[in-house]
Design a protein around this motif. Structure first.
Motif, PDB file in Angstrom:
ATOM      1  N   SER A   1      35.271  19.480  32.568  1.00  0.00           N
ATOM      2  CA  SER A   1      34.943  18.831  33.848  1.00  0.00           C
ATOM      3  C   SER A   1      34.028  19.817  34.491  1.00  0.00           C
ATOM      4  CB  SER A   1      36.445  18.601  34.421  1.00  0.00           C
ATOM      5  OG  SER A   1      36.116  17.882  35.541  1.00  0.00           O
ATOM      6  N   PRO A   2      33.141  19.395  35.578  1.00  0.00           N
ATOM      7  CA  PRO A   2      32.346  20.126  36.071  1.00  0.00           C
ATOM      8  C   PRO A   2      32.891  20.725  37.377  1.00  0.00           C
ATOM      9  CG  PRO A   2      31.802  17.885  36.577  1.00  0.00           C
ATOM     10  CD  PRO A   2      32.923  17.765  35.277  1.00  0.00           C
ATOM     11  N   ASP A   3      34.251  20.315  37.744  1.00  0.00           N
ATOM     12  CA  ASP A   3      34.811  20.922  38.972  1.00  0.00           C
ATOM     13  C   ASP A   3      35.934  21.913  38.163  1.00  0.00           C
ATOM     14  OD1 ASP A   3      36.426  18.886  37.968  1.00  0.00           O
ATOM     15  OD2 ASP A   3      37.281  18.381  40.040  1.00  0.00           O
ATOM     16  N   ARG A   4      35.692  22.464  37.195  1.00  0.00           N
ATOM     17  CA  ARG A   4      36.570  23.707  37.002  1.00  0.00           C
ATOM     18  C   ARG A   4      36.337  24.876  37.680  1.00  0.00           C
ATOM     19  NH1 ARG A   4      38.913  24.371  31.515  1.00  0.00           N
ATOM     20  NH2 ARG A   4      39.394  26.492  32.349  1.00  0.00           N
ATOM     21  N   LEU A   5      37.496  25.536  38.026  1.00  0.00           N
ATOM     22  CA  LEU A   5      37.389  26.518  38.861  1.00  0.00           C
ATOM     23  C   LEU A   5      36.629  27.932  37.781  1.00  0.00           C
ATOM     24  CD1 LEU A   5      40.972  26.800  40.443  1.00  0.00           C
ATOM     25  CD2 LEU A   5      38.624  26.373  41.770  1.00  0.00           C
ATOM     26  N   THR A   6      35.675  28.529  38.211  1.00  0.00           N
ATOM     27  CA  THR A   6      34.908  29.285  37.415  1.00  0.00           C
ATOM     28  C   THR A   6      34.890  30.775  38.187  1.00  0.00           C
ATOM     29  OG1 THR A   6      32.825  28.725  38.581  1.00  0.00           O
ATOM     30  CG2 THR A   6      33.417  27.703  36.427  1.00  0.00           C
ATOM     31  N   ARG A   7      35.354  30.867  39.503  1.00  0.00           N
ATOM     32  CA  ARG A   7      35.514  32.150  39.855  1.00  0.00           C
ATOM     33  C   ARG A   7      36.902  32.250  40.911  1.00  0.00           C
ATOM     34  NH1 ARG A   7      30.794  35.049  43.044  1.00  0.00           N
ATOM     35  NH2 ARG A   7      31.727  36.596  42.289  1.00  0.00           N
ATOM     36  N   PRO A   8      37.155  33.293  41.071  1.00  0.00           N
ATOM     37  CA  PRO A   8      38.455  33.477  41.971  1.00  0.00           C
ATOM     38  C   PRO A   8      37.802  33.199  43.386  1.00  0.00           C
ATOM     39  CG  PRO A   8      38.330  35.540  40.725  1.00  0.00           C
ATOM     40  CD  PRO A   8      36.928  34.642  40.451  1.00  0.00           C
ATOM     41  N   LEU A   9      38.886  32.713  44.245  1.00  0.00           N
ATOM     42  CA  LEU A   9      38.852  32.241  45.588  1.00  0.00           C
ATOM     43  C   LEU A   9      39.683  33.027  46.517  1.00  0.00           C
ATOM     44  CD1 LEU A   9      38.798  28.356  45.375  1.00  0.00           C
ATOM     45  CD2 LEU A   9      36.732  30.025  45.143  1.00  0.00           C
ATOM     46  N   VAL A  10      39.045  33.552  47.537  1.00  0.00           N
ATOM     47  CA  VAL A  10      40.158  34.152  48.533  1.00  0.00           C
ATOM     48  C   VAL A  10      39.932  33.508  49.945  1.00  0.00           C
ATOM     49  CG1 VAL A  10      39.999  36.483  47.274  1.00  0.00           C
ATOM     50  CG2 VAL A  10      38.341  35.995  49.234  1.00  0.00           C
ATOM     51  N   ARG A  11      40.811  33.628  50.863  1.00  0.00           N
ATOM     52  CA  ARG A  11      40.834  33.080  51.928  1.00  0.00           C
ATOM     53  C   ARG A  11      40.065  33.722  53.178  1.00  0.00           C
ATOM     54  NH1 ARG A  11      42.492  28.650  54.196  1.00  0.00           N
ATOM     55  NH2 ARG A  11      43.644  27.933  52.175  1.00  0.00           N
ATOM     56  N   ASP A  12      39.211  33.164  53.818  1.00  0.00           N
ATOM     57  CA  ASP A  12      38.455  33.796  54.834  1.00  0.00           C
ATOM     58  C   ASP A  12      38.607  32.686  56.112  1.00  0.00           C
ATOM     59  OD1 ASP A  12      36.754  34.745  56.520  1.00  0.00           O
ATOM     60  OD2 ASP A  12      34.918  33.998  55.595  1.00  0.00           O
TER      61      ASP A  12
ATOM     62  N   ASP B   1      34.979  38.245  43.670  1.00  0.00           N
ATOM     63  CA  ASP B   1      35.122  38.759  42.314  1.00  0.00           C
ATOM     64  C   ASP B   1      36.648  39.073  41.898  1.00  0.00           C
ATOM     65  OD1 ASP B   1      35.649  41.066  43.426  1.00  0.00           O
ATOM     66  OD2 ASP B   1      33.796  41.874  43.069  1.00  0.00           O
ATOM     67  N   TRP B   2      36.823  39.133  40.564  1.00  0.00           N
ATOM     68  CA  TRP B   2      38.220  39.532  40.310  1.00  0.00           C
ATOM     69  C   TRP B   2      38.832  40.536  40.925  1.00  0.00           C
ATOM     70  CZ3 TRP B   2      42.035  36.420  37.982  1.00  0.00           C
ATOM     71  CH2 TRP B   2      41.507  35.372  37.155  1.00  0.00           C
ATOM     72  N   GLU B   3      37.893  41.617  41.218  1.00  0.00           N
ATOM     73  CA  GLU B   3      38.361  42.909  41.631  1.00  0.00           C
ATOM     74  C   GLU B   3      39.018  42.610  43.142  1.00  0.00           C
ATOM     75  OE1 GLU B   3      38.493  45.556  39.748  1.00  0.00           O
ATOM     76  OE2 GLU B   3      39.474  46.713  41.512  1.00  0.00           O
ATOM     77  N   THR B   4      38.248  41.846  43.789  1.00  0.00           N
ATOM     78  CA  THR B   4      38.778  41.535  45.353  1.00  0.00           C
ATOM     79  C   THR B   4      39.877  40.700  45.201  1.00  0.00           C
ATOM     80  OG1 THR B   4      36.359  41.479  45.861  1.00  0.00           O
ATOM     81  CG2 THR B   4      37.819  40.348  47.671  1.00  0.00           C
ATOM     82  N   ALA B   5      39.935  39.765  44.427  1.00  0.00           N
ATOM     83  CA  ALA B   5      41.021  38.632  44.676  1.00  0.00           C
ATOM     84  C   ALA B   5      42.344  39.548  44.030  1.00  0.00           C
ATOM     85  CB  ALA B   5      40.666  37.471  43.567  1.00  0.00           C
ATOM     86  N   MET B   6      42.204  40.196  43.042  1.00  0.00           N
ATOM     87  CA  MET B   6      43.579  40.879  42.401  1.00  0.00           C
ATOM     88  C   MET B   6      44.021  41.869  43.235  1.00  0.00           C
ATOM     89  SD  MET B   6      44.809  39.194  39.851  1.00  0.00           S
ATOM     90  CE  MET B   6      46.035  40.285  39.277  1.00  0.00           C
ATOM     91  N   GLY B   7      42.888  42.536  44.189  1.00  0.00           N
ATOM     92  CA  GLY B   7      43.211  43.626  44.823  1.00  0.00           C
ATOM     93  C   GLY B   7      43.749  43.183  46.141  1.00  0.00           C
ATOM     94  N   ARG B   8      43.806  41.728  46.774  1.00  0.00           N
ATOM     95  CA  ARG B   8      44.138  41.325  47.703  1.00  0.00           C
ATOM     96  C   ARG B   8      46.002  41.043  47.284  1.00  0.00           C
ATOM     97  NH1 ARG B   8      41.261  37.357  51.778  1.00  0.00           N
ATOM     98  NH2 ARG B   8      39.267  38.461  51.904  1.00  0.00           N
TER      99      ARG B   8
END
Lengths: 151, 830
Positions: B105-116, B124-131
């Protein structure tokens, strides 16, 4: 015969416990298990009190006035939050324990009085009271670490 | 076994119009269920175009149908059933045939997301896992830090992932707050098996269908939830010496229509029915006294308890004819090889564990266990729910250990090389609804949700949304798509799924399958195992000697670690290797030195896992859920005997009233799985059941002035939805709404947002079974009224399955057309 005093004590303890179950259940409606189980246990206590009533009446005719100091006051109102729930369940446990030991003693007296009808009532009810205590104990053991250690 | 086979030429079938395909009748004398290989390939792709076939099994229901994934140019292009496998002999259901398309499916998640602020932004994964790690460290620092964590996982990950998550939770953080959405599914199966037999573990085999002479389906619409198992039952029904069939279901499902006796009970009265049926068995002497004497305890109490349920009283409580109760009991009582299967109609009703234990009771009373054809399936709904339970990622400890048994905890501490006190064992692990309650009260501050969608699937959704929205709750969501739940997250981690990662999972009948990696995950999506391992590394969880707590680094090493944990327990995997799982058929546990090729059935000798040193529980009072103590349990001296549990009927917490006069039940259609995260993205499945509907009985519809296709409001004290009406075979007084539909494909995206609700859990009850803690989805009081006319339209409900219309309404027949044509090739023994 002093049996009437203990029947009165137990009857009042069951009536008080029913009221406390209802008050605490409603105060903690956001805990559905507490709410529904307290409703169920309140109905059990109602039945216990109903079944005791004829014996209280019968033995009451042979008794002196009931001494007030037999009764104890264990419940003075509900509380809020995780710790409040624990304290409320703790109160219920002590009130159920009051019923539990009273059933035991009334059962003993029933044997002494050779009152098989009373013994049948005791047998039918004391197991439910014991199970209420087991439920309260289980529920409090779950709740205690989060309520007392995690803030 | 036949010495040679020949394949008939393939036939093409629209598997939306006919989910079960053509019959291959067989009888108990036939060597085995004939193979029929079902294949579906993307339009324009031929089997000869496929680059590779990669071994796996189905991930969109619990049956465990073995299949191969077709890969071309690095993409999944289809699936084909595995003829050699013991479970499906090549067959696939519609969700297996078409559901894989969601991977692409074209709407698969392909990158981490963080709340702003109020937005989720790519990171990126570093930022997401870091949080995630920063918040975790902050919370873990200080006394009671463990209590701020909650993990809510799934029945759709792999064994290796659950085990790793379980170790992180229990020995890394040391929290009991971990559960799976298996709580909404198979928790009651586990509870009933533990209560009757001492430990979890499904006792029987799917091959029992081949041998039985009666099948009883207890609240289990198997035709729509496990289509291949239903094909097996139908093939027996069309062959020589067919089994009799009894169904309990308030709806006219395909199972109910096929059954010889259909008990359309009023929701919430299962326990009264079961007591009545058992009473009939006793009255007629349809019991195996020797089996009862030697292998059970509790008979006298059961006899006393059921005495109050003669057929006439059951008829009154359940609103079914007394004659039908007698007829059902006669089938159950006089057959020689009884097969029972139990699912949500029992598990998600009130007195769930009690009623499910009565099914076990029937089999114990009749000695119908542990031999071909005599079996019980306490079912799962989800594909890997069995593993959530086994590996301890839910309310159970790994490998069916007893939280109250100090020796079992010591074994885990030794295995993981941690102090005994690190492992929370003061009470059973916290169940899902309680985890959400702690979050509501603010004591759980980090909630990590993996592969599940509570914003649609939990009861009383307005409350769930309020919890997920809380400012003081840090929500991590690990999923394939931006689900309703993910939109509430502080961090969204994009996960790889089936076909994109390696692992194993186990079916209801204990068959372990390997699922190999066929293609790369999209973008930066990662296998769930890698995410958990990354978290453990970043958190630097250590054992008591300062070494890393998690000593494995890939699926196979995780599997080996799990094997060590399973050794000597009922789910013993020690004889299984990845190599043994590749090719051929799946293998059933226990697989060890004693059972080198696995064991087809448990309890063949009538000796159960109730020994106090071995059992998974010291038991409960079934009506209240009060836990028994070790000394109380030991005093029963079970000595390998099973427990016959006796429980009085109690009405459900919510019963109809003047204001809410109808009973709501929720459930499933054959075309969808859970909250449609995958199946809603497969065009054939979506097209067959594109939107929510409400089923009404003809008399109720007439009384309310409602006709096919009218827009209808369903309102409970908690919430309200609107849906188009389908007038069909549901029993009078009951309305049914499928629970699959949420908001991700509506403009509102997370909830009704002032408009009418679409998810039926807006209206369901927050309440649960006292032992298994399963929410009561099947019994809520509602009011129904017409909102608008049909305007010539009809409900978006399929005409296949329980929603099959009755009456003269002109409803077009559900079909998938050319896009849904799959081929089937029957292999005839010769």
């Amino acid at each position: 015969m002093n049996l009437a005093h203990y029947l009165g004590l137990l009857h009042k303890a069951e009536v008080d416990l029913a009221a406390a179950y209802r008050a605490i259940g409603e105060a903690h409606m956001d805990e559905p298990d507490v709410f529904y189980d307290c409703e169920k246990f309140a109905a059990q206590c109602d039945r216990h009190a109903e079944r005791l009533q004829p014996f209280a009446d019968r033995y009451g005719e042979e008794a002196d006035d009931e001494p007030d100091r037999l009764h104890s006051e264990l419940f003075t109102g509900t509380r809020e939050g995780g710790l409040g729930l624990l304290r409320d369940l703790h109160d219920l446990y002590l009130m159920a324990a009051e019923c539990d030991i009273s059933w035991t003693l009334v059962g003993q007296a029933g044997q002494g009085a050779r009152d098989t009808d009373l013994m049948e009532v005791v047998t039918g009810c004391e197991g439910e009271t014991a199970m209420q205590m087991a439920w309260l104990r289980t529920r409090m053991k779950h709740a205690a670490p989060q309520a007392l250690v995690v803030s | 076994m036949p010495t040679s086979r020949h394949a008939e030429s393939p036939t093409a079938t629209d598997r939306i119009e006919d989910p079960w395909g053509a019959r291959t009748p067989y009888g108990p004398q036939h060597p085995s269920w004939p193979a029929r290989v079902d294949t579906f390939l993307e339009d324009g792709i031929d089997a000869s175009d496929v680059d590779r076939w990669v071994q796996s099994a189905s991930i969109l229901h619990s049956n465990g149908d073995a299949l191969d994934i077709a890969v071309k140019d690095g993409r999944i292009v289809g699936v084909r059933g595995r003829a050699a496998d013991r479970i499906n002999r090549g067959r696939l259901g519609p969700k297996d045939l078409f559901g894989w398309q969601a991977n692409n499916s074209p709407d698969r998640l392909t990158r981490p997301l963080v709340r702003d602020g109020d937005r989720l932004v790519e990171a990126d994964w570093e930022t997401a896992m870091g949080r995630v790690v920063d918040r975790s460290r902050e919370l873990l620092d200080g006394p009671g830090g463990w209590g701020h964590f909650g993990f809510y996982t799934s029945g759709q990950l792999f064994l290796e992932e659950y085990y790793t998550l379980g170790v992180i939770g229990k020995a890394g953080i040391g929290t009991p707050h971990m559960d799976g959405n298996t709580r909404l599914c198979t928790a009651t199966a586990a509870a009933a098996l533990k209560a009757s037999f001492g430990t979890d573990g499904q006792p029987s085999s799917y091959t029992d269908v081949d041998h039985c002479d009666a099948i009883a389906l207890w609240g289990h619409n198997v035709a729509e939830t496990q289509t291949v198992l239903w094909m097996r039952m139908l093939d027996r029904r069309r062959g020589p010496n067919p089994p009799a069939m009894v169904a309990v279901d308030p709806r006219a499902t395909p199972v109910a229509r096929e059954a010889d006796v259909h008990l359309a009970v009023r929701n919430g009265t299962n326990q009264a029915l079961m007591n009545g049926l058992i009473r009939e068995l006793l009255v007629h002497g349809w019991i195996d006294e020797r089996y009862v004497d030697e292998h059970t305890q509790g008979f006298e109490k059961l006899q006393q308890a059921v005495d109050a349920y003669p057929p006439e009283r059951v008829a009154q409580i359940c609103d079914v004819p007394a004659g039908q109760v007698r007829a059902a009991a006669e089938i159950l009582g006089t057959c020689e090889r009884l097969l029972s299967t139990v699912l949500q109609g029992f598990y998600q009703s009130n007195q769930a564990t009690a009623a499910s234990c009565q099914v076990n009771n029937i089999h114990l009373l009749r000695g119908m266990l542990g031999r071909p054809g005599a079996g019980i399936y306490q079912m799962n709904g989800q594909p890997t729910a069995q593993n959530t339970r086994e590996a301890g990622a839910d309310g159970d400890l790994p490998a069916m250990r007893n939280w109250d048994n100090d020796e079992h905890i010591r074994q885990l501490a030794e295995l993981w090389n941690v102090e005994v006190d690190k492992i929370p064992h003061w009470a059973p692990p916290t169940h899902a609804m309680q985890i959400f309650r702690y979050a509501e009260q603010g004591s759980i501050k980090l909630l990590w949700i993996s592969a599940t969608n509570p914003a649609v699937s939990l009861p009383d959704l307005a409350r769930i949304r309020r919890i997920l929205e809380r400012d003081d709750l840090f929500v991590v969501v690990q999923d394939l798509f931006l689900t309703e739940t993910a939109r509430f997250a502080d961090v969204v981690l994009p996960a790889a799924t089936w076909g994109e990662k390696l692992g194993t999972f186990t079916s209801v009948d204990r068959t372990i399958h390997i699922s190999d990696k066929a293609v790369e995950p999209p973008g930066e999506a990662r296998p769930d195992l890698d995410i958990f391992l990354d978290y453990a590394r970043r958190m630097d969880f250590r054992d008591r000697d300062g070494g890393p707590l998690i000593t494995w680094d890939d699926p196979e090493s995780a599997f080996e670690a799990w094997k060590a944990c399973s050794a000597g327990r009922p789910c013993d995997y020690t004889g299984v290797t990845y190599d043994r799982l590749r090719g051929g058929s799946g293998i059933q546990w226990p697989c060890n030195a004693r059972h080198p090729d696995g064991a087809e059935r448990l309890y063949t000798d009538g000796v159960f896992n109730t020994d106090p040193d071995y059992s998974e529980t010291y038991g409960h009072d079934i009506p209240t859920g009060a836990a028994h103590t070790e000394s109380e349990y030991r005093a029963k001296e079970p000595k390998g005997r099973a427990f016959l549990h006796a429980v009085d009927y109690e009405p459900s917490p919510e019963v109809p009233s003047d204001e809410h006069p109808l009973l709501l039940t929720t459930g499933r259609t054959v075309y969808h799985f859970h909250t449609r995260t995958k199946t809603g993205r497969a065009p054939q499945l979506d097209g067959a059941a594109p939107d929510v509907w409400v089923e009404l009985a003809p008399d109720d519809a007439r009384g309310l002035g409602i006709a096919e296709g009218d827009l209808v409001e369903v309102r409970s004290p908690r919430g309200m939805i609107t849906a188009r009406a389908r007038v069909c075979g549901v029993r009078p007084g009951v309305v049914f709404v499928p629970f699959h539909y949420g908001y991700w494909d509506t403009p509102a995206s997370t909830g009704p947002e002032g408009g009418a609700g679409r998810a039926v859990n807006e209206a369901t009850v927050s309440g649960w079974d006292p032992v298994s803690k399963q929410p009561i989805f099947k019994v809520a009081a509602v009011a129904v009224r017409k909102v608008a006319g049909a305007a010539g339209g009809h409900a978006p409900a399929p005409t296949v399955g329980g929603a099959e219309p009755v009456g003269d309404a002109a409803v077009p027949r559900t079909s998938g057309g050319r896009a849904a044509m799959a081929t089937s090739t029957v292999e005839e023994a010769s």
